[in-house]
Design a protein around this motif. Sequence first.
Motif, PDB file in Angstrom:
ATOM      1  N   PHE A   1      61.449  13.185  31.428  1.00 52.51           N
ATOM      2  CA  PHE A   1      61.570  11.926  32.159  1.00 52.51           C
ATOM      3  C   PHE A   1      63.027  11.640  32.495  1.00 52.51           C
ATOM      4  O   PHE A   1      63.353  11.273  33.622  1.00 52.51           O
ATOM      5  N   LEU A   2      63.914  11.799  31.511  1.00 48.87           N
ATOM      6  CA  LEU A   2      65.337  11.570  31.759  1.00 48.87           C
ATOM      7  C   LEU A   2      65.865  12.507  32.837  1.00 48.87           C
ATOM      8  O   LEU A   2      66.588  12.093  33.746  1.00 48.87           O
TER       9      LEU A   2
ATOM     10  N   GLU B   1      68.956  14.377  37.254  1.00 52.55           N
ATOM     11  CA  GLU B   1      68.923  15.121  38.519  1.00 52.55           C
ATOM     12  C   GLU B   1      69.222  14.234  39.727  1.00 52.55           C
ATOM     13  O   GLU B   1      70.027  14.614  40.576  1.00 52.55           O
ATOM     14  N   PRO B   2      68.593  13.038  39.861  1.00 52.99           N
ATOM     15  CA  PRO B   2      68.923  12.197  41.021  1.00 52.99           C
ATOM     16  C   PRO B   2      70.403  11.809  41.095  1.00 52.99           C
ATOM     17  O   PRO B   2      70.933  11.621  42.189  1.00 52.99           O
TER      18      PRO B   2
ATOM     19  N   GLU C   1      74.512  17.611  36.501  1.00 57.72           N
ATOM     20  CA  GLU C   1      74.069  18.978  36.261  1.00 57.72           C
ATOM     21  C   GLU C   1      74.316  19.471  34.844  1.00 57.72           C
ATOM     22  O   GLU C   1      73.690  20.438  34.401  1.00 57.72           O
ATOM     23  N   ASN C   2      75.224  18.863  34.126  1.00 58.03           N
ATOM     24  CA  ASN C   2      75.563  19.310  32.772  1.00 58.03           C
ATOM     25  C   ASN C   2      75.198  18.272  31.721  1.00 58.03           C
ATOM     26  O   ASN C   2      75.826  18.186  30.672  1.00 58.03           O
ATOM     27  N   THR C   3      74.187  17.478  32.003  1.00 62.40           N
ATOM     28  CA  THR C   3      73.721  16.445  31.085  1.00 62.40           C
ATOM     29  C   THR C   3      72.243  16.664  30.839  1.00 62.40           C
ATOM     30  O   THR C   3      71.498  17.012  31.749  1.00 62.40           O
TER      31      THR C   3
END
Length: 101
Positions: free
Chosen positions: A43-44, A50-51, A55-57
């Motif tokens: 969900f996250l 992504e929105p 990219e690195n989270t």
Amino acid sequence: MDKVEINNPLGFVPGEEWGYSNSGYIVLGYIIGEVSGVSYGRFLRDNIFEPLGMENTGYDVSSRILEHHAEGYASRFNRADYLHMSFAYAAGGLHSTVEDL
């Protein structure tokens, strides 16, 4: 889920003090998963990371090895004990980079 009855008194009058607890975040993660029909981590990723182009989270899982992952230290010469990320769950089981934040 079975109904749970709790009869413990409040620790203080609401509005007069405050107390921090990770329990609320864990419950929130469970609710997000139940309402959305997908895991908390997915969900996250799908709705926040992504929105926003982060990219690195992500939601940290112990089965994935992250490149450049920082290690904690208990003292100057001793690494912190290993902690399986499922323990933190929605109360802090995330990883990120300075650039993403």
